[in-house]
Scaffold this active site. Structure first.
Site, PDB file in Angstrom:
ATOM      1  N   GLY A   1      -7.528 -27.432  -5.717  1.00 23.11           N
ATOM      2  CA  GLY A   1      -8.536 -27.633  -6.380  1.00 23.11           C
ATOM      3  C   GLY A   1      -9.815 -27.851  -5.468  1.00 23.11           C
ATOM      4  O   GLY A   1     -10.721 -28.868  -5.824  1.00 23.11           O
TER       5      GLY A   1
ATOM      6  N   GLY B   1       3.699   6.461   8.441  1.00 20.58           N
ATOM      7  CA  GLY B   1       4.987   6.693   7.942  1.00 20.58           C
ATOM      8  C   GLY B   1       5.646   5.403   8.352  1.00 20.58           C
ATOM      9  O   GLY B   1       6.907   5.008   7.584  1.00 20.58           O
ATOM     10  N   ASN B   2       5.554   4.522   9.057  1.00 24.05           N
ATOM     11  CA  ASN B   2       6.232   3.376   9.777  1.00 24.05           C
ATOM     12  C   ASN B   2       5.820   2.204   9.003  1.00 24.05           C
ATOM     13  O   ASN B   2       6.366   1.206   8.804  1.00 24.05           O
ATOM     14  CB  ASN B   2       5.752   2.960  10.824  1.00 24.05           C
ATOM     15  CG  ASN B   2       6.587   3.569  11.963  1.00 24.05           C
ATOM     16  OD1 ASN B   2       6.093   4.475  12.616  1.00 24.05           O
ATOM     17  ND2 ASN B   2       7.802   3.405  12.210  1.00 24.05           N
ATOM     18  N   SER B   3       4.834   2.332   7.830  1.00 22.42           N
ATOM     19  CA  SER B   3       4.430   1.260   7.093  1.00 22.42           C
ATOM     20  C   SER B   3       5.555   0.576   6.292  1.00 22.42           C
ATOM     21  O   SER B   3       6.391   1.220   5.503  1.00 22.42           O
ATOM     22  CB  SER B   3       3.310   1.474   5.820  1.00 22.42           C
ATOM     23  OG  SER B   3       2.025   1.300   6.528  1.00 22.42           O
TER      24      SER B   3
ATOM     25  N   HIS C   1       0.778  -1.005  -0.057  1.00 23.66           N
ATOM     26  CA  HIS C   1       0.133  -0.078  -0.059  1.00 23.66           C
ATOM     27  C   HIS C   1       0.800   1.284  -0.183  1.00 23.66           C
ATOM     28  O   HIS C   1       0.503   2.467  -0.204  1.00 23.66           O
ATOM     29  CB  HIS C   1      -0.934  -0.014   1.258  1.00 23.66           C
ATOM     30  CG  HIS C   1      -0.537   0.188   2.558  1.00 23.66           C
ATOM     31  ND1 HIS C   1      -0.184  -0.861   3.634  1.00 23.66           N
ATOM     32  CD2 HIS C   1       0.051   1.295   3.259  1.00 23.66           C
ATOM     33  CE1 HIS C   1       0.509  -0.485   4.581  1.00 23.66           C
ATOM     34  NE2 HIS C   1       0.488   0.906   4.447  1.00 23.66           N
TER      35      HIS C   1
ATOM     36  N   ASP D   1       0.067  -7.556   1.079  1.00 23.88           N
ATOM     37  CA  ASP D   1       0.314  -6.170   1.476  1.00 23.88           C
ATOM     38  C   ASP D   1       1.993  -6.304   1.395  1.00 23.88           C
ATOM     39  O   ASP D   1       2.606  -5.336   2.155  1.00 23.88           O
ATOM     40  CB  ASP D   1      -0.151  -5.549   2.481  1.00 23.88           C
ATOM     41  CG  ASP D   1      -0.153  -4.130   2.614  1.00 23.88           C
ATOM     42  OD1 ASP D   1       0.332  -3.615   1.506  1.00 23.88           O
ATOM     43  OD2 ASP D   1      -0.283  -3.414   3.615  1.00 23.88           O
TER      44      ASP D   1
END
Length: 452
Positions: A265, A205-207, A103, A133
């Site tokens: 499957g 901002g730590n992502s 992200h 992510d």
């Protein structure tokens, strides 16, 4: 409860779960209990300074900035108008790879990496995985920085030290300490949720930044927090993708450009209390390895390679994480009869395409793997055929529109001459949240296919 973690702007109400990159969105999330006791097995370190560890680890942690295609400033980290999102990451291996969150980079066209010594380097996107992510970037020019050491996240216990390093609010690398306060958290943001929970301070901002143990090894990627009623701030509930998941996903992205998840499957649901433990088979693909292995609707399976099956989500993760080509054993019951099934794990049907193309590079966009059609193939595919789809990521936006073997003739009304041209047009449309309209040839039939 939403089925996926939203990235668009939305109002913050009550407790909220927020993806911790700047400019990313938030989604309502209920209160989550947490444990914040001091780690018993590390009590001797409680009175020690972490300064030596910080000095060692900071050079491995980076800032990541995603920018739009109009960014041309020589100092892009100062060009705020060009910025789409900013987050954190860490150096992975010695080949210039950077790991971060999907992200953070998903809407970017250009990428800048900022190191602890204020050096800035450009990077390109190697690949990304929406389901977990996770994204991988690669530096355009070499830069000497120590790679982070990856730990075994299965060994992490509640109460262990947790150290978060990243760039909250764009301030540059910050170091915070807490403990692991939970494991196996399901945030209902995807099918493979399995987060570590920590009370180490994590903010916007730590992502993409690493979560370390007290030995300086990465145990996870900081990804989301639960914010307070007024939103935006840390209240001691943060979540990280476990490092074992990171290693597997990043390894596939680096080697293949996409994630090769195991496929067997079949579909299953959780067994009801009166049905016993494990899962109940609800659907079996007639052409899948589950059918070959003997699975039938209504079967109840309670063990995967001798490990207990707790629920259907856990089983899906087990199958997904099994290397392609391996055979698994499921133990269960069919009525009052004990049964077992040996099932070979394969690629999903949409990815079962030859991978040795020899003469051309595979180009990836929108979940499609593309290659040029050689002059020798023109008789087979037609004079107007220049690009063929060789594989489609079954977890991508294009999965329901495009199939391996499709010939792409036009994108957005533009005649296609190369795979790179398809990538440029599709990437631009997706970045601007526009519908992708493809004119394709499938089994000698011309048709329009659409995805967004």
């Amino acid at each position: 409860m939403p089925s996926s973690l939203m990235r668009n702007k939305t109002k913050i109400i009550a407790k909220t779960l927020i993806a911790v990159s700047l400019f990313s969105g938030i989604v309502y999330f209920p209160q989550i209990a947490q444990a914040q006791s001091l780690p018993a097995n590390n009590s001797q370190q409680a009175n020690k300074s972490f300064a030596p560890l910080a000095k060692k680890l900071l050079p491995s942690v980076v800032g990541v900035r995603a920018l739009n295609s109009n960014a041309r400033d020589a100092s892009l980290f100062a060009n705020k108008e060009a910025t789409i999102a900013t987050g954190s990451g860490f150096v992975y291996g010695n080949q210039g790879y950077i790991i971060t969150n999907n992200h953070v980079v998903e809407n970017g066209r250009e990428f800048e990496i900022s190191f602890n010594d204020n050096t800035i380097r450009k990077a390109t996107l190697v690949g990304r995985d929406i389901e977990t992510d996770i994204a991988v970037l690669k530096l355009v020019a070499p830069y000497s920085a120590p790679p982070a050491v990856i730990a075994n996240s299965d060994a992490v216990e509640i109460g262990d030290w947790a150290i978060a390093i990243g760039s909250p609010f764009g301030l540059g690398n910050s170091f915070s300490v807490g403990v692991i306060s939970g494991r196996n958290r399901d945030l209902q943001s995807g099918r493979f949720d399995n987060f570590l929970q920590t009370d180490a301070a994590i903010n916007s901002g730590n992502s993409g930044g690493p979560l370390f143990n007290d030995n300086g090894q990465v145990i996870g990627i900081n990804t989301a927090i639960v914010a307070g009623a007024k939103g935006g701030g840390n209240i001691g509930i943060g979540f990280a993708i476990p490092s074992n998941i990171v290693k597997r996903i990043a390894g596939d992205i680096i080697q293949y450009g996409y994630v090769r998840r195991g496929y067997a499957g079949f579909r299953a649901r959780n067994a009801a209390p009166n049905e016993g433990n494990g899962v109940i088979i609800t659907a079996v693909d007639n052409n899948g390895s589950g059918k070959i292995g003997g699975l039938k609707n209504g079967d109840r399976y309670f063990a995967f390679n001798s490990k207990p099956i707790n629920d259907a989500r856990q089983l899906a993760r087990m199958v997904s994480d099994t290397p392609i080509g391996q055979t698994i054993r499921l133990d269960g019951w069919r009525g009052k009869q004990r049964i077992y099934a040996n099932i070979k794990i394969t690629l999903p049907p949409s990815l079962q395409a030859p991978q040795n193309y020899g003469f051309d590079t595979i180009i990836k966009t929108g979940g499609m793997s593309l290659r040029a059609i050689s002059n020798a193939e023109k008789n087979k595919y037609g004079a107007d055929a220049n690009v063929i789809v060789v594989a489609v990521d079954p977890y991508s936006k294009s999965k329901s529109a495009i199939m391996a073997g499709d010939i792409i003739i036009e994108v957005g009304g533009q005649k296609i001459g190369s795979a790179a041209m398809v990538r440029n047009i599709v990437d631009d449309l997706l970045r601007r949240n526009k519908i992708v309209i493809l004119k394709i040839k499938r089994n000698n039939r011309i048709m329009l296919r659409v995805f967004k």
